[in-house]
Write a protein that holds these residues in place. Structure first.
Motif, PDB file in Angstrom:
ATOM      1  N   ILE A   1      -0.340   7.903  11.003  1.00 56.62           N
ATOM      2  CA  ILE A   1       0.319   6.643  10.671  1.00 56.62           C
ATOM      3  C   ILE A   1      -0.063   6.299   9.239  1.00 56.62           C
ATOM      4  N   LEU A   2       0.920   5.938   8.446  1.00 55.43           N
ATOM      5  CA  LEU A   2       0.705   5.675   7.022  1.00 55.43           C
ATOM      6  C   LEU A   2       1.158   4.265   6.680  1.00 55.43           C
ATOM      7  N   THR A   3       0.415   3.624   5.800  1.00 48.76           N
ATOM      8  CA  THR A   3       0.853   2.371   5.202  1.00 48.76           C
ATOM      9  C   THR A   3       0.531   2.436   3.722  1.00 48.76           C
ATOM     10  N   ALA A   4       1.233   1.629   2.935  1.00 44.94           N
ATOM     11  CA  ALA A   4       1.039   1.679   1.484  1.00 44.94           C
ATOM     12  C   ALA A   4       1.311   0.312   0.887  1.00 44.94           C
ATOM     13  N   GLY A   5       0.563  -0.015  -0.134  1.00 46.30           N
ATOM     14  CA  GLY A   5       0.773  -1.282  -0.831  1.00 46.30           C
ATOM     15  C   GLY A   5      -0.527  -1.784  -1.422  1.00 46.30           C
ATOM     16  N   ARG A   6      -0.422  -2.813  -2.216  1.00 46.10           N
ATOM     17  CA  ARG A   6      -1.608  -3.419  -2.799  1.00 46.10           C
ATOM     18  C   ARG A   6      -2.432  -4.070  -1.692  1.00 46.10           C
ATOM     19  N   LEU A   7      -3.732  -3.857  -1.736  1.00 46.86           N
ATOM     20  CA  LEU A   7      -4.603  -4.364  -0.677  1.00 46.86           C
ATOM     21  C   LEU A   7      -4.914  -5.836  -0.927  1.00 46.86           C
ATOM     22  N   VAL A   8      -3.951  -6.677  -0.543  1.00 52.89           N
ATOM     23  CA  VAL A   8      -4.057  -8.130  -0.686  1.00 52.89           C
ATOM     24  C   VAL A   8      -3.706  -8.772   0.647  1.00 52.89           C
ATOM     25  N   LYS A   9      -4.044 -10.036   0.805  1.00 55.44           N
ATOM     26  CA  LYS A   9      -3.849 -10.722   2.081  1.00 55.44           C
ATOM     27  C   LYS A   9      -2.385 -10.783   2.491  1.00 55.44           C
ATOM     28  N   ALA A  10      -1.479 -10.898   1.519  1.00 54.21           N
ATOM     29  CA  ALA A  10      -0.055 -11.013   1.843  1.00 54.21           C
ATOM     30  C   ALA A  10       0.468  -9.784   2.573  1.00 54.21           C
ATOM     31  N   LYS A  11      -0.161  -8.632   2.372  1.00 49.18           N
ATOM     32  CA  LYS A  11       0.278  -7.397   3.052  1.00 49.18           C
ATOM     33  C   LYS A  11      -0.257  -7.319   4.482  1.00 49.18           C
ATOM     34  N   ASP A  12      -1.229  -8.156   4.807  1.00 50.06           N
ATOM     35  CA  ASP A  12      -1.773  -8.290   6.170  1.00 50.06           C
ATOM     36  C   ASP A  12      -2.146  -6.952   6.806  1.00 50.06           C
ATOM     37  N   PHE A  13      -2.881  -6.145   6.068  1.00 52.35           N
ATOM     38  CA  PHE A  13      -3.368  -4.891   6.626  1.00 52.35           C
ATOM     39  C   PHE A  13      -4.375  -5.141   7.754  1.00 52.35           C
ATOM     40  N   ALA A  14      -4.950  -6.348   7.799  1.00 53.39           N
ATOM     41  CA  ALA A  14      -5.899  -6.663   8.874  1.00 53.39           C
ATOM     42  C   ALA A  14      -5.213  -6.595  10.236  1.00 53.39           C
ATOM     43  N   THR A  15      -4.004  -7.147  10.322  1.00 55.54           N
ATOM     44  CA  THR A  15      -3.263  -7.081  11.580  1.00 55.54           C
ATOM     45  C   THR A  15      -2.924  -5.633  11.930  1.00 55.54           C
ATOM     46  N   LEU A  16      -2.585  -4.834  10.928  1.00 56.05           N
ATOM     47  CA  LEU A  16      -2.290  -3.426  11.185  1.00 56.05           C
ATOM     48  C   LEU A  16      -3.525  -2.702  11.713  1.00 56.05           C
ATOM     49  N   LEU A  17      -4.688  -2.975  11.138  1.00 55.62           N
ATOM     50  CA  LEU A  17      -5.917  -2.344  11.621  1.00 55.62           C
ATOM     51  C   LEU A  17      -6.179  -2.711  13.084  1.00 55.62           C
TER      52      LEU A  17
END
Length: 348
Positions: free
Chosen positions: A176-192
Protein backbone atom coordinates in the motif's frame (compact mmCIF):
# COMPACT_ATOMS: atom_id res chain seq x y z
CA UNK A 1 3.05 25.31 -12.64
CA UNK A 2 6.29 23.67 -13.77
CA UNK A 3 4.44 21.37 -16.16
CA UNK A 4 2.52 24.34 -17.54
CA UNK A 5 5.63 26.49 -17.96
CA UNK A 6 7.51 23.72 -19.76
CA UNK A 7 4.56 22.92 -22.02
CA UNK A 8 3.97 26.54 -23.05
CA UNK A 9 7.67 26.99 -23.78
CA UNK A 10 7.58 23.90 -25.98
CA UNK A 11 4.71 25.48 -27.89
CA UNK A 12 6.92 28.41 -28.79
CA UNK A 13 6.03 31.01 -26.18
CA UNK A 14 8.61 32.95 -24.24
CA UNK A 15 8.11 31.80 -20.66
CA UNK A 16 9.65 33.19 -17.47
CA UNK A 17 9.23 31.04 -14.36
CA UNK A 18 9.39 33.56 -11.52
CA UNK A 19 10.02 32.13 -8.06
CA UNK A 20 10.50 33.72 -4.65
CA UNK A 21 13.60 31.60 -4.13
CA UNK A 22 15.16 29.16 -6.58
CA UNK A 23 15.59 26.04 -4.49
CA UNK A 24 14.15 22.56 -4.18
CA UNK A 25 14.25 19.22 -6.00
CA UNK A 26 12.20 20.33 -9.00
CA UNK A 27 14.69 22.89 -10.35
CA UNK A 28 16.38 20.24 -12.48
CA UNK A 29 13.05 19.64 -14.27
CA UNK A 30 12.76 23.21 -15.63
CA UNK A 31 12.89 23.08 -19.44
CA UNK A 32 15.94 24.71 -21.04
CA UNK A 33 13.57 26.96 -23.00
CA UNK A 34 12.12 28.37 -19.77
CA UNK A 35 13.91 31.33 -18.14
CA UNK A 36 14.11 30.87 -14.38
CA UNK A 37 13.80 34.19 -12.53
CA UNK A 38 14.95 34.07 -8.91
CA UNK A 39 13.58 36.96 -6.83
CA UNK A 40 15.86 35.90 -3.93
CA UNK A 41 13.11 36.44 -1.36
CA UNK A 42 13.20 34.13 1.64
CA UNK A 43 9.42 34.54 2.09
CA UNK A 44 6.66 35.08 -0.45
CA UNK A 45 5.63 38.36 1.21
CA UNK A 46 9.12 39.75 0.68
CA UNK A 47 8.86 39.10 -3.05
CA UNK A 48 6.51 42.07 -3.53
CA UNK A 49 9.08 44.70 -4.44
CA UNK A 50 11.33 42.36 -6.50
CA UNK A 51 8.24 41.24 -8.43
CA UNK A 52 7.21 44.85 -9.04
CA UNK A 53 10.69 45.54 -10.39
CA UNK A 54 10.51 42.50 -12.65
CA UNK A 55 7.12 43.61 -14.02
CA UNK A 56 8.39 47.12 -14.73
CA UNK A 57 11.51 45.86 -16.47
CA UNK A 58 10.00 42.99 -18.47
CA UNK A 59 6.33 44.01 -18.75
CA UNK A 60 5.15 40.49 -19.68
CA UNK A 61 1.95 40.16 -21.69
CA UNK A 62 0.37 37.90 -19.09
CA UNK A 63 1.18 36.58 -15.64
CA UNK A 64 -0.18 33.53 -13.82
CA UNK A 65 0.29 33.05 -10.10
CA UNK A 66 -0.74 30.18 -7.85
CA UNK A 67 -1.59 29.76 -4.15
CA UNK A 68 -3.33 32.38 -2.02
CA UNK A 69 -0.32 34.26 -0.63
CA UNK A 70 1.41 34.45 -4.01
CA UNK A 71 -1.85 35.49 -5.68
CA UNK A 72 -2.19 38.50 -3.39
CA UNK A 73 1.45 39.47 -3.90
CA UNK A 74 0.95 39.26 -7.69
CA UNK A 75 -2.13 41.49 -7.47
CA UNK A 76 -0.33 44.08 -5.33
CA UNK A 77 2.84 43.97 -7.46
CA UNK A 78 0.89 44.64 -10.65
CA UNK A 79 -0.87 47.60 -9.00
CA UNK A 80 2.43 49.07 -7.85
CA UNK A 81 4.18 48.43 -11.17
CA UNK A 82 1.30 50.06 -13.11
CA UNK A 83 1.82 47.84 -16.16
CA UNK A 84 -0.79 46.48 -18.62
CA UNK A 85 0.13 42.86 -17.86
CA UNK A 86 -2.90 40.59 -17.86
CA UNK A 87 -3.13 38.72 -14.55
CA UNK A 88 -4.69 35.33 -13.87
CA UNK A 89 -4.57 33.86 -10.40
CA UNK A 90 -4.95 30.16 -9.63
CA UNK A 91 -6.67 28.93 -6.48
CA UNK A 92 -5.57 25.41 -5.65
CA UNK A 93 -7.07 24.70 -2.25
CA UNK A 94 -10.53 24.57 -0.75
CA UNK A 95 -11.35 27.55 1.42
CA UNK A 96 -10.90 26.80 5.14
CA UNK A 97 -14.31 26.35 6.74
CA UNK A 98 -13.09 28.21 9.79
CA UNK A 99 -10.00 30.39 9.17
CA UNK A 100 -7.50 29.84 11.97
CA UNK A 101 -6.39 32.86 13.98
CA UNK A 102 -5.86 36.44 12.94
CA UNK A 103 -3.69 35.48 9.95
CA UNK A 104 -6.34 33.14 8.57
CA UNK A 105 -9.10 35.71 8.93
CA UNK A 106 -6.89 38.41 7.41
CA UNK A 107 -6.16 36.18 4.42
CA UNK A 108 -9.87 35.57 3.81
CA UNK A 109 -10.56 39.32 4.03
CA UNK A 110 -7.75 40.17 1.58
CA UNK A 111 -8.90 37.48 -0.85
CA UNK A 112 -12.44 38.84 -0.82
CA UNK A 113 -11.25 42.40 -1.29
CA UNK A 114 -8.56 41.93 -3.94
CA UNK A 115 -9.15 38.69 -5.87
CA UNK A 116 -11.76 40.45 -8.06
CA UNK A 117 -8.98 42.71 -9.39
CA UNK A 118 -7.45 39.79 -11.30
CA UNK A 119 -8.49 39.35 -14.93
CA UNK A 120 -9.16 35.62 -14.44
CA UNK A 121 -9.57 33.47 -11.35
CA UNK A 122 -8.71 29.89 -12.28
CA UNK A 123 -9.78 27.06 -9.98
CA UNK A 124 -8.24 23.62 -10.21
CA UNK A 125 -11.53 21.89 -9.37
CA UNK A 126 -15.23 22.53 -9.82
CA UNK A 127 -15.64 22.31 -6.06
CA UNK A 128 -13.29 25.25 -5.52
CA UNK A 129 -15.08 27.16 -8.28
CA UNK A 130 -18.41 26.71 -6.50
CA UNK A 131 -16.90 27.94 -3.23
CA UNK A 132 -15.35 31.03 -4.80
CA UNK A 133 -18.51 31.91 -6.70
CA UNK A 134 -20.30 31.98 -3.38
CA UNK A 135 -17.53 34.00 -1.73
CA UNK A 136 -16.51 36.55 -4.37
CA UNK A 137 -19.71 38.39 -5.18
CA UNK A 138 -19.82 39.97 -8.62
CA UNK A 139 -16.84 38.03 -10.03
CA UNK A 140 -18.71 35.13 -11.65
CA UNK A 141 -17.59 36.01 -15.18
CA UNK A 142 -13.93 35.82 -14.13
CA UNK A 143 -14.08 32.46 -12.33
CA UNK A 144 -13.56 29.20 -14.20
CA UNK A 145 -12.15 25.71 -13.69
CA UNK A 146 -9.05 24.31 -15.39
CA UNK A 147 -7.87 21.03 -13.93
CA UNK A 148 -4.23 20.29 -13.23
CA UNK A 149 -2.43 18.71 -16.20
CA UNK A 150 -0.95 15.22 -16.09
CA UNK A 151 2.25 14.68 -18.07
CA UNK A 152 1.60 11.22 -19.54
CA UNK A 153 4.79 11.32 -21.60
CA UNK A 154 6.90 11.76 -18.46
CA UNK A 155 4.91 9.16 -16.53
CA UNK A 156 5.17 6.59 -19.32
CA UNK A 157 8.90 7.21 -19.61
CA UNK A 158 9.45 6.57 -15.89
CA UNK A 159 6.76 4.23 -14.57
CA UNK A 160 8.45 1.01 -15.74
CA UNK A 161 11.75 1.77 -14.01
CA UNK A 162 12.94 -0.57 -11.29
CA UNK A 163 12.51 0.51 -7.67
CA UNK A 164 15.39 -0.31 -5.31
CA UNK A 165 13.19 -1.29 -2.37
CA UNK A 166 13.22 -4.83 -1.00
CA UNK A 167 9.46 -4.95 -0.39
CA UNK A 168 8.71 -4.17 -4.02
CA UNK A 169 11.45 -6.43 -5.31
CA UNK A 170 10.47 -9.48 -3.24
CA UNK A 171 6.68 -9.08 -3.78
CA UNK A 172 6.02 -11.19 -0.66
CA UNK A 173 3.41 -8.77 0.66
CA UNK A 174 0.64 -6.50 -0.54
CA UNK A 175 2.08 -3.02 -0.96
CA UNK A 176 0.00 0.00 0.00
CA UNK A 177 1.45 3.35 -1.04
CA UNK A 178 0.68 6.93 -0.09
CA UNK A 179 2.44 10.12 -1.13
CA UNK A 180 2.40 13.77 -0.20
CA UNK A 181 3.84 16.35 2.12
CA UNK A 182 3.83 15.07 5.69
CA UNK A 183 1.49 17.69 7.15
CA UNK A 184 -1.69 17.46 9.21
CA UNK A 185 -3.95 18.30 6.26
CA UNK A 186 -2.93 15.02 4.57
CA UNK A 187 -4.07 13.11 7.70
CA UNK A 188 -1.58 10.28 7.40
CA UNK A 189 -2.38 9.53 11.06
CA UNK A 190 -5.79 8.18 10.08
CA UNK A 191 -4.17 6.11 7.33
CA UNK A 192 -1.71 4.61 9.82
CA UNK A 193 -4.60 3.65 12.11
CA UNK A 194 -6.48 2.11 9.18
CA UNK A 195 -3.38 0.22 8.10
CA UNK A 196 -2.89 -1.16 11.63
CA UNK A 197 -6.40 -2.62 11.40
CA UNK A 198 -5.71 -4.11 7.98
CA UNK A 199 -2.45 -5.65 9.11
CA UNK A 200 -4.32 -7.82 11.60
CA UNK A 201 -6.07 -9.67 8.78
CA UNK A 202 -3.62 -9.65 5.85
CA UNK A 203 0.06 -9.50 5.08
CA UNK A 204 0.61 -5.94 3.92
CA UNK A 205 3.23 -3.21 4.02
CA UNK A 206 2.73 0.55 3.89
CA UNK A 207 5.15 2.88 2.11
CA UNK A 208 4.90 6.60 2.88
CA UNK A 209 6.53 8.75 0.22
CA UNK A 210 7.21 12.38 1.09
CA UNK A 211 8.75 14.73 3.62
CA UNK A 212 7.37 17.20 6.10
CA UNK A 213 7.13 18.41 9.70
CA UNK A 214 4.82 15.58 10.84
CA UNK A 215 7.28 12.78 10.12
CA UNK A 216 8.49 12.43 13.72
CA UNK A 217 4.91 12.28 15.05
CA UNK A 218 3.89 9.77 12.39
CA UNK A 219 6.84 7.50 13.14
CA UNK A 220 5.92 7.63 16.83
CA UNK A 221 2.31 6.77 16.00
CA UNK A 222 3.38 3.80 13.86
CA UNK A 223 5.43 2.53 16.80
CA UNK A 224 2.52 3.03 19.20
CA UNK A 225 0.22 1.09 16.85
CA UNK A 226 2.74 -1.74 16.65
CA UNK A 227 3.35 -1.45 12.90
CA UNK A 228 6.65 0.42 12.77
CA UNK A 229 8.31 -2.57 11.05
CA UNK A 230 5.51 -2.69 8.47
CA UNK A 231 5.68 1.01 7.57
CA UNK A 232 8.56 2.62 5.69
CA UNK A 233 8.97 6.37 5.37
CA UNK A 234 11.02 6.66 2.17
CA UNK A 235 11.09 10.46 1.84
CA UNK A 236 11.09 12.34 -1.44
CA UNK A 237 11.62 10.25 -4.57
CA UNK A 238 12.80 11.61 -7.92
CA UNK A 239 10.64 9.09 -9.75
CA UNK A 240 7.41 8.50 -7.79
CA UNK A 241 5.73 6.96 -10.83
CA UNK A 242 7.66 3.71 -10.67
CA UNK A 243 6.52 3.29 -7.06
CA UNK A 244 2.91 4.06 -8.02
CA UNK A 245 2.97 1.61 -10.92
CA UNK A 246 4.19 -1.24 -8.70
CA UNK A 247 1.99 -0.78 -5.62
CA UNK A 248 -1.13 -2.86 -5.01
CA UNK A 249 -3.11 0.12 -3.74
CA UNK A 250 -2.59 3.88 -3.59
CA UNK A 251 -4.38 5.72 -0.77
CA UNK A 252 -5.11 9.42 -0.34
CA UNK A 253 -6.21 10.16 3.25
CA UNK A 254 -6.49 13.95 3.19
CA UNK A 255 -8.74 16.15 5.29
CA UNK A 256 -8.86 18.69 2.48
CA UNK A 257 -7.49 19.02 -1.03
CA UNK A 258 -7.73 21.25 -4.07
CA UNK A 259 -7.25 18.81 -6.92
CA UNK A 260 -4.78 16.15 -5.75
CA UNK A 261 -2.06 15.57 -8.33
CA UNK A 262 -0.76 12.47 -6.56
CA UNK A 263 -4.14 10.74 -6.93
CA UNK A 264 -4.32 11.41 -10.67
CA UNK A 265 -0.68 10.46 -11.17
CA UNK A 266 -1.25 7.14 -9.43
CA UNK A 267 -4.23 6.53 -11.70
CA UNK A 268 -2.12 7.42 -14.74
CA UNK A 269 0.27 4.69 -13.57
CA UNK A 270 -2.61 2.22 -13.52
CA UNK A 271 -2.82 1.87 -9.74
CA UNK A 272 -5.93 0.93 -7.81
CA UNK A 273 -6.86 3.94 -5.71
CA UNK A 274 -8.82 4.77 -2.58
CA UNK A 275 -9.42 8.26 -1.25
CA UNK A 276 -11.17 10.11 1.50
CA UNK A 277 -14.20 12.04 0.28
CA UNK A 278 -12.74 15.39 1.31
CA UNK A 279 -13.99 18.71 0.02
CA UNK A 280 -13.05 19.45 -3.59
CA UNK A 281 -11.09 17.05 -5.75
CA UNK A 282 -11.34 13.32 -5.04
CA UNK A 283 -15.08 12.86 -5.64
CA UNK A 284 -14.74 14.86 -8.86
CA UNK A 285 -11.76 12.82 -10.06
CA UNK A 286 -13.22 9.47 -9.08
CA UNK A 287 -16.73 10.40 -10.30
CA UNK A 288 -18.40 9.49 -7.01
CA UNK A 289 -16.57 6.18 -6.66
CA UNK A 290 -16.68 4.95 -10.24
CA UNK A 291 -12.87 4.82 -10.54
CA UNK A 292 -11.92 4.23 -6.92
CA UNK A 293 -13.64 3.83 -3.57
CA UNK A 294 -14.26 6.78 -1.26
CA UNK A 295 -14.24 6.86 2.55
CA UNK A 296 -15.35 9.52 5.04
CA UNK A 297 -12.68 11.93 6.23
CA UNK A 298 -11.00 10.95 9.49
CA UNK A 299 -12.71 7.56 9.89
CA UNK A 300 -9.97 4.94 10.19
CA UNK A 301 -12.39 2.04 10.54
CA UNK A 302 -14.28 2.75 7.32
CA UNK A 303 -11.05 3.60 5.51
CA UNK A 304 -9.62 0.19 6.46
CA UNK A 305 -12.78 -1.53 5.22
CA UNK A 306 -12.68 0.37 1.93
CA UNK A 307 -8.99 -0.42 1.46
CA UNK A 308 -9.60 -4.14 2.02
CA UNK A 309 -12.56 -4.08 -0.36
CA UNK A 310 -10.47 -2.40 -3.05
CA UNK A 311 -7.63 -4.90 -2.62
CA UNK A 312 -10.17 -7.73 -2.98
CA UNK A 313 -11.74 -6.48 -6.21
CA UNK A 314 -11.34 -9.10 -8.93
CA UNK A 315 -12.05 -6.63 -11.75
CA UNK A 316 -10.82 -3.20 -10.64
CA UNK A 317 -11.62 -0.12 -12.74
CA UNK A 318 -9.17 0.99 -15.41
CA UNK A 319 -7.98 4.09 -13.57
CA UNK A 320 -5.52 4.94 -16.34
CA UNK A 321 -8.37 5.56 -18.79
CA UNK A 322 -9.90 8.13 -16.42
CA UNK A 323 -6.55 9.85 -15.87
CA UNK A 324 -6.30 10.48 -19.62
CA UNK A 325 -9.08 13.06 -19.24
CA UNK A 326 -6.43 15.25 -17.60
CA UNK A 327 -3.66 14.82 -20.17
CA UNK A 328 -1.40 17.83 -20.52
CA UNK A 329 -2.34 18.71 -24.09
CA UNK A 330 -6.01 19.11 -23.25
CA UNK A 331 -5.30 21.24 -20.19
CA UNK A 332 -2.64 23.37 -21.87
CA UNK A 333 -5.09 24.10 -24.70
CA UNK A 334 -7.45 25.59 -22.13
CA UNK A 335 -4.72 27.68 -20.52
CA UNK A 336 -3.60 28.89 -23.92
CA UNK A 337 -7.15 29.92 -24.77
CA UNK A 338 -7.81 31.72 -21.49
CA UNK A 339 -4.44 33.32 -20.83
CA UNK A 340 -2.76 33.82 -24.15
CA UNK A 341 -5.35 34.36 -26.89
CA UNK A 342 -4.82 37.74 -28.56
CA UNK A 343 -2.34 38.69 -25.84
CA UNK A 344 0.92 36.81 -26.18
CA UNK A 345 3.15 36.88 -29.21
CA UNK A 346 4.85 33.65 -30.24
CA UNK A 347 8.56 33.73 -30.85
CA UNK A 348 9.39 34.14 -34.52
Amino acid sequence: MLNLANSLAQRGYRVDLVVAQAEGPYLSMVDTEVTLIDLSASRVAWALLPLRRYLREQCPDTMLSALSHANLIAIFARKLANVPTKLAISERSALPERPAGIKGRAMRFLMKQFYPEADNIICVSEGIERELRGYLAGSDEKILTIHNPVDFDLIDAQRNASVPHHWLQSRKHLIILTAGRLVKAKDFATLLKAFAMIHKSCEAKLIVMGQGPEETNLRALASKLGVSHEVDFVGFQDNPFAWMAQCDLFVLSSIREGFPNALIQAMACGARVVSTDCRTGPDEILESGRWGMLAPVGDATVLSEVMLASLSESNPPNTRSRAKDFKSDKIIDRYESVLLKAVCRKEK
